[in-house]
Scaffold this active site. Structure first.
Site, PDB file in Angstrom:
ATOM      1  N   SER A   1     -26.495  25.489 -35.509  1.00 10.39           N
ATOM      2  CA  SER A   1     -26.444  26.908 -35.874  1.00 10.39           C
ATOM      3  C   SER A   1     -26.369  27.130 -37.375  1.00 10.39           C
ATOM      4  O   SER A   1     -26.826  28.157 -37.877  1.00 10.39           O
ATOM      5  CB  SER A   1     -25.233  27.577 -35.224  1.00 10.39           C
TER       6      SER A   1
ATOM      7  N   ARG B   1     -35.527  36.181 -29.716  1.00  5.70           N
ATOM      8  CA  ARG B   1     -34.062  36.229 -29.607  1.00  5.70           C
ATOM      9  C   ARG B   1     -33.446  35.843 -30.942  1.00  5.70           C
ATOM     10  O   ARG B   1     -32.917  36.678 -31.647  1.00  5.70           O
ATOM     11  CB  ARG B   1     -33.576  35.339 -28.454  1.00  5.70           C
ATOM     12  N   ASP B   2     -33.530  34.582 -31.345  1.00  2.00           N
ATOM     13  CA  ASP B   2     -32.993  34.200 -32.651  1.00  2.00           C
ATOM     14  C   ASP B   2     -33.723  34.960 -33.752  1.00  2.00           C
ATOM     15  O   ASP B   2     -33.121  35.397 -34.743  1.00  2.00           O
ATOM     16  CB  ASP B   2     -33.127  32.688 -32.853  1.00  2.00           C
TER      17      ASP B   2
ATOM     18  N   HIS C   1     -32.420  38.301 -35.327  1.00  2.00           N
ATOM     19  CA  HIS C   1     -31.487  38.360 -36.463  1.00  2.00           C
ATOM     20  C   HIS C   1     -32.217  38.709 -37.757  1.00  2.00           C
ATOM     21  O   HIS C   1     -31.669  39.404 -38.617  1.00  2.00           O
ATOM     22  CB  HIS C   1     -30.788  37.014 -36.653  1.00  2.00           C
TER      23      HIS C   1
ATOM     24  N   TYR D   1     -22.544  29.634 -40.036  1.00  2.00           N
ATOM     25  CA  TYR D   1     -23.334  30.214 -38.943  1.00  2.00           C
ATOM     26  C   TYR D   1     -24.477  31.040 -39.530  1.00  2.00           C
ATOM     27  O   TYR D   1     -24.253  31.967 -40.308  1.00  2.00           O
ATOM     28  CB  TYR D   1     -22.405  31.081 -38.100  1.00  2.00           C
TER      29      TYR D   1
ATOM     30  N   HIS E   1     -32.027  24.775 -37.214  1.00  2.00           N
ATOM     31  CA  HIS E   1     -32.230  25.805 -38.234  1.00  2.00           C
ATOM     32  C   HIS E   1     -32.684  25.116 -39.511  1.00  2.00           C
ATOM     33  O   HIS E   1     -32.416  23.940 -39.740  1.00  2.00           O
ATOM     34  CB  HIS E   1     -30.967  26.637 -38.447  1.00  2.00           C
TER      35      HIS E   1
END
Length: 345
Positions: free
Chosen positions: A168, A14-15, A18, A288, A199
């Site tokens: 984030s 999912r992440d 990106h 972000y 992150h």
């Protein structure tokens, strides 16, 4: 830290989406899911990088639908729970029901850190469906710990089993993480679990996750080879190695994770997921993380430096969902002849 079993939540699918502009193929999803399941993670999150229904002009179109990706994971695992992410205003209750039908049994309902009240319908609906529900407070660095805890309490009141500190922007330091978990502990019911989503933009993803566990955190998000937005998430194999050294109970096979990271995931990266000039700017400016690839595209189109765009976005305190402002910022910088200020927000 007690002898409790840590809940390991993988976010590679999912992440990590990106990092490759949401272009995972179904065979790639299956291979990664099988490897994670065999290695012993507790849940595998899968969706467009911006959650259910994120495939769009604003966020980038996915190679497949969320339902196709979720079904591929559900068909590939024997023990891990299938998880997904929903951002109110992007995904709807209808999308949630489709995800459930495809095999998702865990959902993380994500809002900006000051907007927990927008999650009520989605959390309550997920609970009524029998899903395990986590509240996900994005950009947690942007408000003080006590205010963040108040937002966590709202999510708890709607029925969230767990509430996450979500870094984030990769901008939190260890002290910031510690303060937020202590604030959570002061207001949340002891039965409500807490989670950490880090992150790695300041290279603190693993350190921040360790501090979270030391403060009683129950669930840790991580990804193979750190596959995620910006400089990526806490690298799963690195966190597990550190947890092993600390004697924590995690239930994962470190060597299988190391193999999956290097043999399956890292070769997929068209842009290395690492701390470099651009991703460091995300953490420094508190931006972000998923803005990275959009900002790089805008920089190339308008003849600017990506770092200057990112720092200006941080100065303006832009948040997830404002991807359209990246081009506005680029045009402003182009008109003004470049960087306005490189001071962090």
């Amino acid at each position: 830290m007690t002898d409790k079993k840590l809940y390991i939540s993988d976010v590679t699918l999912r992440d990590g989406s990106h990092a490759i502009r949401h272009q995972y193929s179904v065979p790639q999803v299956r291979a990664i899911a099988r490897a994670l399941d065999a290695a012993g993670v507790d849940s595998i999150e899968v969706a467009h990088g911006d959650g259910l229904a994120g495939s769009s002009f604003n966020y980038g179109f996915g190679a497949h639908t969320d339902v196709e990706w979720i079904a591929a994971v559900a068909e590939s695992v024997q023990r891990a729970a299938v998880a997904t992410l929903l951002l109110p205003g992007i995904g709807t209750v209808h999308d949630l029901r489709e995800a459930y039908a495809a095999g998702a049994r865990v959902v993380r309902v994500a809002t900006h850190c000051t907007e927990a009240d927008t999650a009520r319908q989605h959390i309550e609906t997920a609970r009524s469906m029998g899903m395990n529900v986590a509240g996900f407070l994005m950009m947690s660095h942007m408000i003080p710990p006590d205010r963040l805890a108040g937002q966590a309490k709202l999510m708890e009141s709607y029925g969230a089993h767990c509430v996450y500190v979500v870094d984030s922007g990769g901008a939190l330091t260890m002290d910031g993480v510690r303060a937020r978990f202590r604030a959570f502990k002061d207001v949340l019911d002891p039965k409500t679990e807490t989670g950490m989503h880090a992150h790695h933009n300041l290279s603190l993803g693993v350190a921040n996750s360790i501090v979270a566990v030391e403060e009683g955190c129950d669930r840790i998000d991580a990804s193979l080879a750190g596959m995620g937005a910006g400089a990526g998430n806490a690298p799963l194999e690195v966190f597990i190695a550190a947890a092993e050294r600390m004697g924590w109970h995690h239930g994962c096979d470190l060597y299988q994770l190391m193999d999956a990271a290097d043999d399956i995931v890292r070769p997929l990266q068209d842009r290395p997921v690492r701390v470099d000039r651009e991703t460091l700017a995300l953490g420094y400016a508190g931006v972000y993380s998923s803005f990275l690839r959009h900002a790089e595209s805008a920089a190339g189109k308008y003849g600017l430096k990506t770092v200057d765009i990112l720092v200006e976005l941080g100065r303006r305190r832009m948040v997830g969902g404002q991807e359209d402002m990246i081009v506005d910022v680029a045009l402003d910088l182009q008109r003004s002849g470049g960087a306005k200020s490189r001071e962090a927000a």
